[in-house]
Motif scaffolding. Structure first.
Motif: not given
Length: 424
Positions: A160-166, A177-178
């Motif tokens: 989740v964190l990698v996706g959020l910071y990406g 939004l994304a």
């Protein structure tokens, strides 16, 4: 001005946050239950059951608050102190300022600190359950499962964190939004995979026709047919390997939707009472509560992530970060997420209680036996050492289910409303 906020305002804010949580803990632990609530509970439960449930719940809440304060303190140190900022700078320097490696290193140190701080209290919860006779699981078995759960959910948090910071790095102005869309997709995927990929790591699930309760299946199937719900299998979970709690639940999304009954529930309740509990879970299915929960969670995420984007934009200037996607912002993101979850907790729990009332109403409509519903509710409360006389303040803040007395009163009101339909 931004330097002043970064160096002086944040520590004062941190102490204020800590003081607010201490006051909230004192209120939830110290405010007595109104006598009117206790008197209402005495209509259905004796004083020993009321006192035992209140004591057990108070002790569990004490452990909960100790864990919460440790986690909050750790987050405040990382997000608000000079030590936390130096740690983030050291992590970035250690990995050559590669954002992904820095993010994972900071996240690992946070996760490690949180795990080590909470471990004594986690052991305390196991000891508490053992002392109250709610589990006979050996410590070694508990520890193996605890390590497995820590690894599994730690891995999920990392994804989740990698996706959020990406998203923060790729779309620095519109990442929220994304991320909202991503949170909805992730929630759907998690709900879909949870019953078939994660839950089997901790329990075994057996079709009821393959258990010693196989002769109950035909009766339960009739209820399922009356509800018009496409249940493939009614599964029995070996909950007794972990605790003596009795329960059932509805889980899954799309083709993985299923209803699960605890083996403890089947051991301690009559077929009619299990039928009533099953009717409740069918109510969740018929009202499509998982889908509605995901939709409401998406709406909350949209507001929360937008507010987070505004706060991070200001914090990036105050702390000299390289935009919101700077790994050094992670402790603040985690702290704000923690605080945000507490702000929405009353509303989220109110929605959950509304869903539970809808499921209760459906159970009464399907089984059409309020006396059995009441009997099952009493057994669930007693077997699980439930607090049958909770303070309204604690219900508003913490309870995902209506109090047992409220649920029993609903069944009595249903009986009165349908008394003309009952045979003489």
């Amino acid at each position: 001005m931004s330097t002043t906020i970064g160096q002086h305002g944040m520590p004062r804010a941190a102490w204020l946050i800590l003081a607010c949580f201490l006051a909230l803990a004192a209120a939830t632990l110290g405010l007595p239950t109104p006598e009117a609530v206790v008197a209402e509970a005495r209509r259905y439960f004796d004083d020993a059951v009321i006192a035992r449930g209140q004591r057990y719940t108070w002790e569990r809440r004490l452990l909960f608050w100790a864990s919460t304060m440790l986690q909050l303190g750790w987050l405040l140190v990382l997000a608000c102190s000079a030590h936390g900022r130096r740690l983030a700078a050291w992590c970035k320097h250690r990995v050559g300022h590669r954002w992904l490696a820095a993010l994972l290193l900071i996240a690992f140190l946070y996760f490690l600190g949180r795990t080590l701080l909470s471990l004594p209290l986690d052991i305390g919860r196991w000891a508490h359950q053992t002392a109250w006779g709610m589990t006979e699981r050996p410590f070694t078995a508990w520890l193996r499962e605890h390590v497995l759960a820590t690894a599994v959910y730690g891995g999920i948090e990392a994804v989740v964190l990698v996706g959020l910071y990406g998203l923060m790095r790729w779309w620095p102005r519109w990442w929220w939004l994304a991320a909202t869309a991503g949170s909805v997709v992730f929630a759907m995927l998690f709900a879909f995979l949870m019953p078939v990929l994660i839950s089997p790591l901790f329990n075994t699930f057996t079709p009821i026709q393959q258990t010693k309760w196989a002769d109950w299946e035909q009766r339960l199937r009739r209820l399922v047919a009356d509800a018009g719900v496409p249940v493939g299998e009614i599964l029995v979970m070996n909950a007794s390997s972990q605790s003596k709690h009795t329960n059932a639940y509805f889980a899954g999304f799309g083709s993985t939707r299923r209803i699960v009954l605890y083996d403890n529930l089947l051991e301690k309740n009559t077929p009619a009472e299990v039928e009533s509990v099953l009717g409740h879970e069918l109510g969740h299915w018929l009202h499509d509560h998982i889908t509605r929960g995901i939709a409401l969670g998406g709406a909350a995420a949209l507001v929360g992530l937008y507010l987070l984007s505004l706060l991070l934009r200001r914090a990036a200037t105050a702390f000299g970060w390289d935009g919101p996607g700077d790994p050094a912002s992670l402790p603040l993101v985690l702290l704000l997420s923690f605080l945000g979850s507490w702000l929405v907790m009353p509303a989220a729990n109110a929605v959950s209680r509304h869903f539970e009332r809808q499921a209760d109403a459906m159970a009464l409509e399907l089984a059409r036996d309020p006396d059995v519903f009441i009997s099952a509710e009493k057994k669930l409360a007693i077997d699980n050492l439930g607090n049958v006389a909770p303070a309204p303040w604690n219900v508003w803040l913490f309870s995902t289910h209506p109090p047992p007395v409220e649920r029993i009163a609903m069944a009595e009101a249903w009986r009165q409303a349908h008394s003309a339909e009952r045979p003489p």
